[in-house]
Design a protein around this motif. Structure first.
Motif, PDB file in Angstrom:
ATOM      1  N   LEU A  50     -71.157 -16.231  57.356  1.00  0.00           N
ATOM      2  CA  LEU A  50     -70.144 -15.922  57.427  1.00  0.00           C
ATOM      3  C   LEU A  50     -69.719 -14.365  58.099  1.00  0.00           C
ATOM      4  O   LEU A  50     -68.692 -13.919  58.373  1.00  0.00           O
ATOM      5  N   ALA A  51     -70.602 -13.493  57.835  1.00  0.00           N
ATOM      6  CA  ALA A  51     -70.587 -12.186  58.261  1.00  0.00           C
ATOM      7  C   ALA A  51     -71.084 -12.020  59.648  1.00  0.00           C
ATOM      8  O   ALA A  51     -70.959 -11.157  60.460  1.00  0.00           O
ATOM      9  N   GLU A  52     -71.755 -12.959  60.385  1.00  0.00           N
ATOM     10  CA  GLU A  52     -71.817 -13.061  61.754  1.00  0.00           C
ATOM     11  C   GLU A  52     -71.086 -13.634  62.647  1.00  0.00           C
ATOM     12  O   GLU A  52     -71.309 -14.777  63.621  1.00  0.00           O
ATOM     13  N   ARG A  53     -70.037 -14.813  62.004  1.00  0.00           N
ATOM     14  CA  ARG A  53     -69.344 -15.763  62.890  1.00  0.00           C
ATOM     15  C   ARG A  53     -68.082 -14.493  63.528  1.00  0.00           C
ATOM     16  O   ARG A  53     -67.834 -13.986  63.002  1.00  0.00           O
ATOM     17  N   ASP A  54     -68.143 -15.485  64.973  1.00  0.00           N
ATOM     18  CA  ASP A  54     -67.055 -14.703  65.586  1.00  0.00           C
ATOM     19  C   ASP A  54     -65.740 -14.757  64.912  1.00  0.00           C
ATOM     20  O   ASP A  54     -64.574 -14.234  65.411  1.00  0.00           O
ATOM     21  N   GLU A  55     -65.315 -16.300  64.366  1.00  0.00           N
ATOM     22  CA  GLU A  55     -63.999 -15.659  63.940  1.00  0.00           C
ATOM     23  C   GLU A  55     -64.046 -16.564  62.987  1.00  0.00           C
ATOM     24  O   GLU A  55     -64.902 -17.997  62.067  1.00  0.00           O
ATOM     25  N   VAL A  56     -63.331 -16.407  61.480  1.00  0.00           N
ATOM     26  CA  VAL A  56     -62.961 -16.733  60.128  1.00  0.00           C
ATOM     27  C   VAL A  56     -61.482 -17.087  60.199  1.00  0.00           C
ATOM     28  O   VAL A  56     -61.143 -16.266  59.859  1.00  0.00           O
ATOM     29  N   VAL A  57     -61.471 -17.675  59.842  1.00  0.00           N
ATOM     30  CA  VAL A  57     -60.627 -18.675  59.224  1.00  0.00           C
ATOM     31  C   VAL A  57     -59.652 -18.196  57.248  1.00  0.00           C
ATOM     32  O   VAL A  57     -58.757 -17.052  57.606  1.00  0.00           O
ATOM     33  N   LEU A  58     -60.428 -18.773  56.484  1.00  0.00           N
ATOM     34  CA  LEU A  58     -59.740 -18.330  55.667  1.00  0.00           C
ATOM     35  C   LEU A  58     -60.896 -17.879  54.846  1.00  0.00           C
ATOM     36  O   LEU A  58     -61.273 -17.617  53.629  1.00  0.00           O
ATOM     37  N   ASN A  59     -62.116 -17.746  55.215  1.00  0.00           N
ATOM     38  CA  ASN A  59     -63.416 -16.970  54.290  1.00  0.00           C
ATOM     39  C   ASN A  59     -64.413 -17.957  53.599  1.00  0.00           C
ATOM     40  O   ASN A  59     -64.824 -17.596  52.570  1.00  0.00           O
ATOM     41  N   CYS A  60     -64.350 -19.188  53.507  1.00  0.00           N
ATOM     42  CA  CYS A  60     -64.806 -20.568  52.791  1.00  0.00           C
ATOM     43  C   CYS A  60     -66.296 -20.625  53.315  1.00  0.00           C
ATOM     44  O   CYS A  60     -65.936 -21.166  54.463  1.00  0.00           O
ATOM     45  N   ALA A  61     -67.131 -20.985  52.639  1.00  0.00           N
ATOM     46  CA  ALA A  61     -68.419 -21.191  53.777  1.00  0.00           C
ATOM     47  C   ALA A  61     -68.256 -22.439  53.517  1.00  0.00           C
ATOM     48  O   ALA A  61     -69.357 -23.307  54.667  1.00  0.00           O
ATOM     49  N   ASP A  62     -68.085 -23.369  53.373  1.00  0.00           N
ATOM     50  CA  ASP A  62     -67.620 -25.067  53.214  1.00  0.00           C
ATOM     51  C   ASP A  62     -66.378 -24.831  54.787  1.00  0.00           C
ATOM     52  O   ASP A  62     -65.697 -25.407  53.851  1.00  0.00           O
ATOM     53  N   PRO A  63     -66.801 -26.081  55.250  1.00  0.00           N
ATOM     54  CA  PRO A  63     -65.359 -25.878  56.303  1.00  0.00           C
ATOM     55  C   PRO A  63     -64.767 -27.253  56.615  1.00  0.00           C
ATOM     56  O   PRO A  63     -63.544 -27.253  55.812  1.00  0.00           O
ATOM     57  N   GLU A  64     -65.048 -27.994  55.463  1.00  0.00           N
ATOM     58  CA  GLU A  64     -64.361 -28.993  55.191  1.00  0.00           C
ATOM     59  C   GLU A  64     -63.703 -28.679  53.663  1.00  0.00           C
ATOM     60  O   GLU A  64     -62.379 -29.444  53.824  1.00  0.00           O
ATOM     61  N   ALA A  65     -64.194 -27.913  52.892  1.00  0.00           N
ATOM     62  CA  ALA A  65     -63.298 -27.346  52.004  1.00  0.00           C
ATOM     63  C   ALA A  65     -62.139 -26.299  52.495  1.00  0.00           C
ATOM     64  O   ALA A  65     -61.296 -25.994  51.635  1.00  0.00           O
ATOM     65  N   GLU A  66     -62.356 -25.618  53.537  1.00  0.00           N
ATOM     66  CA  GLU A  66     -61.620 -24.633  54.123  1.00  0.00           C
ATOM     67  C   GLU A  66     -61.020 -25.497  55.003  1.00  0.00           C
ATOM     68  O   GLU A  66     -59.231 -24.703  54.947  1.00  0.00           O
ATOM     69  N   GLN A  67     -60.998 -26.103  55.104  1.00  0.00           N
ATOM     70  CA  GLN A  67     -59.674 -27.280  56.748  1.00  0.00           C
ATOM     71  C   GLN A  67     -58.877 -27.496  54.671  1.00  0.00           C
ATOM     72  O   GLN A  67     -57.742 -27.520  54.888  1.00  0.00           O
ATOM     73  N   GLN A  68     -59.201 -28.042  53.678  1.00  0.00           N
ATOM     74  CA  GLN A  68     -57.867 -28.421  52.617  1.00  0.00           C
ATOM     75  C   GLN A  68     -57.517 -26.956  52.307  1.00  0.00           C
ATOM     76  O   GLN A  68     -55.576 -27.105  52.112  1.00  0.00           O
ATOM     77  N   MET A  69     -58.201 -26.006  52.810  1.00  0.00           N
ATOM     78  CA  MET A  69     -57.504 -24.900  51.585  1.00  0.00           C
ATOM     79  C   MET A  69     -56.660 -24.588  53.017  1.00  0.00           C
ATOM     80  O   MET A  69     -55.550 -24.262  52.217  1.00  0.00           O
ATOM     81  N   LYS A  70     -56.638 -24.298  54.338  1.00  0.00           N
ATOM     82  CA  LYS A  70     -56.268 -24.570  55.342  1.00  0.00           C
ATOM     83  C   LYS A  70     -54.851 -25.363  54.960  1.00  0.00           C
ATOM     84  O   LYS A  70     -53.527 -24.398  55.445  1.00  0.00           O
ATOM     85  N   GLU A  71     -54.656 -25.904  55.355  1.00  0.00           N
ATOM     86  CA  GLU A  71     -53.599 -27.380  54.596  1.00  0.00           C
ATOM     87  C   GLU A  71     -52.785 -26.890  53.528  1.00  0.00           C
ATOM     88  O   GLU A  71     -51.348 -27.372  53.822  1.00  0.00           O
ATOM     89  N   GLU A  72     -53.235 -26.247  52.208  1.00  0.00           N
ATOM     90  CA  GLU A  72     -52.608 -26.055  51.132  1.00  0.00           C
ATOM     91  C   GLU A  72     -51.067 -25.089  51.966  1.00  0.00           C
ATOM     92  O   GLU A  72     -50.645 -25.019  51.443  1.00  0.00           O
ATOM     93  N   VAL A  73     -52.414 -23.588  52.509  1.00  0.00           N
ATOM     94  CA  VAL A  73     -51.321 -22.745  53.616  1.00  0.00           C
ATOM     95  C   VAL A  73     -50.178 -23.600  54.186  1.00  0.00           C
ATOM     96  O   VAL A  73     -49.233 -23.110  53.510  1.00  0.00           O
TER      97      VAL A  73
END
Length: 257
Positions: A50-73
């Protein structure tokens, strides 16, 4: 005030350089937004990436879970509400022996819990699998010990979160912070006017929906500062050359136990 922690975050950047010379790395990731929880284990490599990504959305290590979290937000944003969540800070490469089992105010778990709890909106702190351990049998909680000639002492799991008896045990340090939803809502709740004592709607001052990723960054710094403090107390030295020399000698000594 949350702005106080801007200085701690800056200090944490410098302290992580010191920890790097000692072979210790500290990273955070988000494991929950509201009801959406990261349901599968992620490796240290995934968290570190995560520290090496150019862009981090919600800083979740699993992209699928991060998408679900984004939908919740997004859903909470539409309703004018706010949401809390959970972040996890992992200390990798921490040598065994940091902290103490003898002094209550110098136990590593107590120091880390106090450091993370000091953050605004954090209402609970968990070390390892502390929450689920409270409702689980001992056979499912305690980390079994093994030994190999090449690997030395090993553990099959890390429910203890890298700390036993107030002292680091050589496994990854795992600390979770539980954040309440922030109190300022776009859809204000009931309050009272301080001057007239009459009921009013609370003032709307900002548009944050969830501060879990930002709080996790501050928590990463607080964990790094705490680990650095304990490492310097353990190994001493007036320079990094001396401190790293002391650490190297200590690790050689531990191997011979």
């Amino acid at each position: 005030c949350g702005r106080e922690f801007a200085a701690f975050v800056l200090s944490g950047v410098l302290v992580k350089l010191l920890l790097g010379d000692l072979g210790i790395d500290v990273c955070m990731h988000v494991v929950s937004f509201g009801g959406d929880v990261l349901k599968k284990d992620v490796s240290w490599e995934q968290i570190r990436s995560l520290a090496e990504r150019d862009e981090v959305v919600l800083n979740c290590a699993d992209p699928e879970a991060e998408q679900q979290m984004k939908e919740e937000v997004d859903k909470v944003l539409r309703t004018g509400d706010s949401v809390g969540g959970i972040f996890e800070v992992v200390g990798h490469g921490v040598p065994p022996g940091l902290g103490t089992y003898a002094q209550w105010d110098e136990r590593l778990d107590g120091l880390l819990a106090g450091a993370v709890m000091s953050l605004q909106a954090v209402k609970a702190v968990e070390i390892g699998a502390g929450v689920t351990a409270a409702s689980s049998p001992g056979s499912a909680v305690h980390d079994e010990i093994g030994y190999g000639a090449a690997t030395g002492f090993t553990r099959t799991r890390n429910n203890a979160g890298g700390i036993e008896g107030g002292v680091s045990n050589g496994e990854d340090i795992v600390v979770r912070g539980y954040l309440k939803p922030i109190s300022t809502l776009r859809r204000p709740l009931q309050s009272v006017d301080f001057a007239t004592r009459e009921p009013v709607k609370a003032a709307y001052e900002r548009s944050d929906v969830c501060v879990v990723p930002a709080a996790g960054v501050a928590a990463e710094a607080m964990v790094a500062l705490t680990l650095a403090r304990c490492a310097l107390e353990k190994f001493g030295g007036d320079s990094m050359t001396e401190t790293t020399r002391n650490l190297k000698g200590y690790l050689e000594q531990v191997k011979n136990y």
